[in-house]
Write an enzyme that holds these catalytic residues in place. Structure first.
Site, PDB file in Angstrom:
ATOM      1  N   SER A 130       0.827  -1.205   0.000  1.00 15.78           N
ATOM      2  CA  SER A 130       0.000   0.000   0.000  1.00 15.78           C
ATOM      3  C   SER A 130       0.860   1.255   0.000  1.00 15.78           C
ATOM      4  O   SER A 130       1.973   1.265   0.551  1.00 15.78           O
ATOM      5  CB  SER A 130      -0.906  -0.004   1.237  1.00 15.78           C
ATOM      6  N   TYR A 155      -2.315  -0.048  10.092  1.00 17.43           N
ATOM      7  CA  TYR A 155      -2.467  -0.669   8.776  1.00 17.43           C
ATOM      8  C   TYR A 155      -1.167  -0.566   7.986  1.00 17.43           C
ATOM      9  O   TYR A 155      -0.677  -1.547   7.414  1.00 17.43           O
ATOM     10  CB  TYR A 155      -3.608   0.006   8.018  1.00 17.43           C
TER      11      TYR A 155
END
Length: 325
Positions: A130, A155
């Site tokens: 990501s 995350y």
């Protein structure tokens, strides 16, 4: 080739599987736990679309990645040639509320996938990372060469861990590990927790929308078909060893401009509520695509104007069953 895709009922996983099946891939195996992070109806709809294909081409298993024994049973039965590991607990803000979900899904789940791949001698894994790993990086655009040692959300930390773990398995077991850092992926059948979806729904319903950092946000929005092509290029490019690639839209867009595009497509003006930036968010994302273009021939094609038009048209065509999501 038989490919196994984790997170097959998720936004990116579904879109990749649908594309591969449309192109008559010989054999595709999908796994997903169909969790309730957002309304499972959307995942079930995606899965229904995939199940329309021949059972000779597509098989699906509902499973949690942290269940090593059940995963191993699937691998021993299916014996895939390559893994595309897209399953993860998504969402920057939710990771601050429920960090345990990220530990189980993103960290333990990825470890299990890598361990099983080692055991069954699967030599190539393409896995999702990501743009969040860049954290509060002040250098624009974000390059794969940048230091990403200071994540600003749980995350992001799990995604960086996945990249580090992949390098270990490449180094120790000579496995080809290709990580893809996705930048703000959007489009039809997307995630309803993302801004473009929430804005569309609320503007259509005459509800107020919250705009963070008082509108001073820029995102490298990347349309789903460009992401799918990037994944396929990573699958089909040989001898990548261990490598990380940015997959972005190549044209960062101000949040206000994206809202204006949605307003234009709906023919409705938004009711706006400006708010401070949220914990874990960053004000700007922008991908340096030099490496991706050179090594995996990644070239995004869909502009934000075309992409938002496609999404809003899809939303309006399906609003009867989407309205409650």
């Amino acid at each position: 080739m038989k490919i196994l895709v984790t997170g097959a009922a998720g936004f990116i996983g579904y879109s990749l599987c649908k594309n591969l099946l449309d192109e008559n891939i010989e054999s595709l195996v999908g796994i997903d736990n169909l969790n309730s992070y957002y309304d499972p109806i959307l995942k079930e709809k995606r899965l229904d679309m995939l199940n329309k294909f021949s059972k000779n081409n597509f098989k699906f298993y509902k499973i949690d990645l942290d269940n090593f024994k059940e995963l191993e049973d699937i691998f021993s039965k299916e014996m895939p040639d390559l893994i595309v590991h897209l399953a993860a607990q998504a969402g920057v803000r939710y990771s601050l509320e429920n960090p345990w979900a990220y530990e189980y899904s993103n960290n333990i789940g990825t470890l299990n996938i890598f361990e099983i791949a080692k055991k069954y001698n699967i030599k190539k894994i393409v896995f999702a990372s990501s743009s969040s790993v860049y954290g509060g990086n002040q250098k624009i655009p974000f390059s794969e060469r940048d230091n990403v040692g200071k994540p600003v959300s749980i995350y992001a930390a799990t995604k960086k861990y996945n990249e580090l773990l992949a390098h270990v398995y490449h180094h120790l077991y000579d496995m080809e590990m290709v990580g893809l850092r996705f930048f703000t992926v959007y489009g039809e059948f997307g995630r309803p927790d993302m801004a473009y979806w929430k804005f569309t729904k609320k503007i259509l319903n005459g509800e107020q929308i919250d705009i963070y950092n008082f509108g001073d946000m820029n995102r490298d929005f990347t349309y789903i078909s460009d992401i799918v092509e990037g994944i396929k290029n990573a699958i089909n490019t040989p001898n990548l060893g261990y490598n990380i690639f940015n997959l972005g839209g190549d044209n960062p867009v101000n949040l206000e401009y994206m809202i204006n595009l949605i307003e234009k497509e709906l023919g409705i003006n938004a009711i706006k509520n400006y708010m401070p930036i949220q914990p874990g968010d960053v004000p700007v994302t922008m991908a340096d695509l030099e490496k991706s273009k050179k090594m995996i021939n990644y070239r995004p094609k869909v502009s934000i104007e075309e992409g938002i038009q496609k999404f809003v048209n899809w939303y309006l065509e399906n609003k009867q069953w989407l309205k409650d999501i």
